[in-house]
Design a protein around this motif. Sequence first.
Motif, PDB file in Angstrom:
ATOM      1  N   THR A  65       0.790  -1.237   0.000  1.00  0.00           N
ATOM      2  CA  THR A  65       0.000   0.000   0.000  1.00  0.00           C
ATOM      3  C   THR A  65       0.819   1.282   0.000  1.00  0.00           C
ATOM      4  O   THR A  65       0.266   2.356  -0.208  1.00  0.00           O
ATOM      5  CB  THR A  65      -0.925   0.043   1.234  1.00  0.00           C
ATOM      6  OG1 THR A  65      -0.118   0.050   2.418  1.00  0.00           O
ATOM      7  CG2 THR A  65      -1.873  -1.149   1.245  1.00  0.00           C
ATOM      8  N   ASP A  66       2.117   1.176   0.272  1.00  0.00           N
ATOM      9  CA  ASP A  66       2.984   2.350   0.413  1.00  0.00           C
ATOM     10  C   ASP A  66       2.537   3.272   1.547  1.00  0.00           C
ATOM     11  O   ASP A  66       2.759   4.473   1.514  1.00  0.00           O
ATOM     12  CB  ASP A  66       3.091   3.143  -0.893  1.00  0.00           C
ATOM     13  CG  ASP A  66       3.914   2.425  -1.941  1.00  0.00           C
ATOM     14  OD1 ASP A  66       4.867   1.711  -1.570  1.00  0.00           O
ATOM     15  OD2 ASP A  66       3.604   2.568  -3.137  1.00  0.00           O
ATOM     16  N   ILE A  67       1.876   2.683   2.542  1.00  0.00           N
ATOM     17  CA  ILE A  67       1.495   3.429   3.741  1.00  0.00           C
ATOM     18  C   ILE A  67       2.495   3.068   4.828  1.00  0.00           C
ATOM     19  O   ILE A  67       2.865   1.906   4.975  1.00  0.00           O
ATOM     20  CB  ILE A  67       0.053   3.093   4.167  1.00  0.00           C
ATOM     21  CG1 ILE A  67      -0.914   3.567   3.066  1.00  0.00           C
ATOM     22  CG2 ILE A  67      -0.292   3.733   5.509  1.00  0.00           C
ATOM     23  CD1 ILE A  67      -2.356   3.185   3.300  1.00  0.00           C
ATOM     24  N   ARG A  68       2.937   4.059   5.579  1.00  0.00           N
ATOM     25  CA  ARG A  68       3.986   3.850   6.580  1.00  0.00           C
ATOM     26  C   ARG A  68       3.584   2.823   7.638  1.00  0.00           C
ATOM     27  O   ARG A  68       2.420   2.733   8.025  1.00  0.00           O
ATOM     28  CB  ARG A  68       4.321   5.171   7.256  1.00  0.00           C
ATOM     29  CG  ARG A  68       5.024   6.134   6.333  1.00  0.00           C
ATOM     30  CD  ARG A  68       5.285   7.485   6.930  1.00  0.00           C
ATOM     31  NE  ARG A  68       5.455   7.470   8.377  1.00  0.00           N
ATOM     32  CZ  ARG A  68       5.321   8.528   9.150  1.00  0.00           C
ATOM     33  NH1 ARG A  68       5.016   9.680   8.617  1.00  0.00           N
ATOM     34  NH2 ARG A  68       5.509   8.453  10.436  1.00  0.00           N
ATOM     35  N   TYR A  69       4.578   2.099   8.122  1.00  0.00           N
ATOM     36  CA  TYR A  69       4.396   1.086   9.163  1.00  0.00           C
ATOM     37  C   TYR A  69       3.717   1.702  10.386  1.00  0.00           C
ATOM     38  O   TYR A  69       2.757   1.146  10.922  1.00  0.00           O
ATOM     39  CB  TYR A  69       5.761   0.499   9.535  1.00  0.00           C
ATOM     40  CG  TYR A  69       5.719  -0.597  10.575  1.00  0.00           C
ATOM     41  CD1 TYR A  69       5.736  -1.931  10.193  1.00  0.00           C
ATOM     42  CD2 TYR A  69       5.675  -0.308  11.934  1.00  0.00           C
ATOM     43  CE1 TYR A  69       5.704  -2.948  11.129  1.00  0.00           C
ATOM     44  CE2 TYR A  69       5.636  -1.313  12.884  1.00  0.00           C
ATOM     45  CZ  TYR A  69       5.656  -2.631  12.476  1.00  0.00           C
ATOM     46  OH  TYR A  69       5.611  -3.629  13.411  1.00  0.00           O
ATOM     47  N   SER A  70       4.207   2.852  10.806  1.00  0.00           N
ATOM     48  CA  SER A  70       3.661   3.486  12.015  1.00  0.00           C
ATOM     49  C   SER A  70       2.197   3.885  11.819  1.00  0.00           C
ATOM     50  O   SER A  70       1.406   3.833  12.766  1.00  0.00           O
ATOM     51  CB  SER A  70       4.498   4.700  12.414  1.00  0.00           C
ATOM     52  OG  SER A  70       4.536   5.647  11.367  1.00  0.00           O
ATOM     53  N   THR A  71       1.832   4.252  10.615  1.00  0.00           N
ATOM     54  CA  THR A  71       0.448   4.627  10.324  1.00  0.00           C
ATOM     55  C   THR A  71      -0.458   3.402  10.404  1.00  0.00           C
ATOM     56  O   THR A  71      -1.525   3.454  11.020  1.00  0.00           O
ATOM     57  CB  THR A  71       0.353   5.281   8.932  1.00  0.00           C
ATOM     58  OG1 THR A  71       1.203   6.438   8.909  1.00  0.00           O
ATOM     59  CG2 THR A  71      -1.067   5.683   8.597  1.00  0.00           C
ATOM     60  N   ILE A  72      -0.034   2.296   9.790  1.00  0.00           N
ATOM     61  CA  ILE A  72      -0.822   1.068   9.835  1.00  0.00           C
ATOM     62  C   ILE A  72      -0.939   0.569  11.274  1.00  0.00           C
ATOM     63  O   ILE A  72      -2.010   0.152  11.714  1.00  0.00           O
ATOM     64  CB  ILE A  72      -0.224  -0.006   8.909  1.00  0.00           C
ATOM     65  CG1 ILE A  72      -0.330   0.447   7.444  1.00  0.00           C
ATOM     66  CG2 ILE A  72      -0.921  -1.354   9.104  1.00  0.00           C
ATOM     67  CD1 ILE A  72       0.351  -0.457   6.452  1.00  0.00           C
TER      68      ILE A  72
END
Length: 91
Positions: free
Chosen positions: A25-32
Amino acid sequence: MGRRRSHEDIVNSDFVSISELVRLTDIRYSTIKFYTEEGMLPFEQEDTRLTRRYPRISASERLEKISELKQRGLTILEIKKELKIINDIEG
């Protein structure tokens, strides 16, 4: 630490790890991780290993929906309410 799976193996898998979800997803680890801890992103957890497993398709779709709602300017609380409404309709 286990061996990193290929992109092809990930996209053909029913469940993915948080790191694989980041790659998809190219969403940051911390965001997920934040969305998971806030109850916005469901996961399954194996009893023997404390690894969180995300259903690849529904988790990717959920993250896309959260991103859309953020782009519309909704707050985290408003997004949670919107996701609950969606869950109530689907479930």
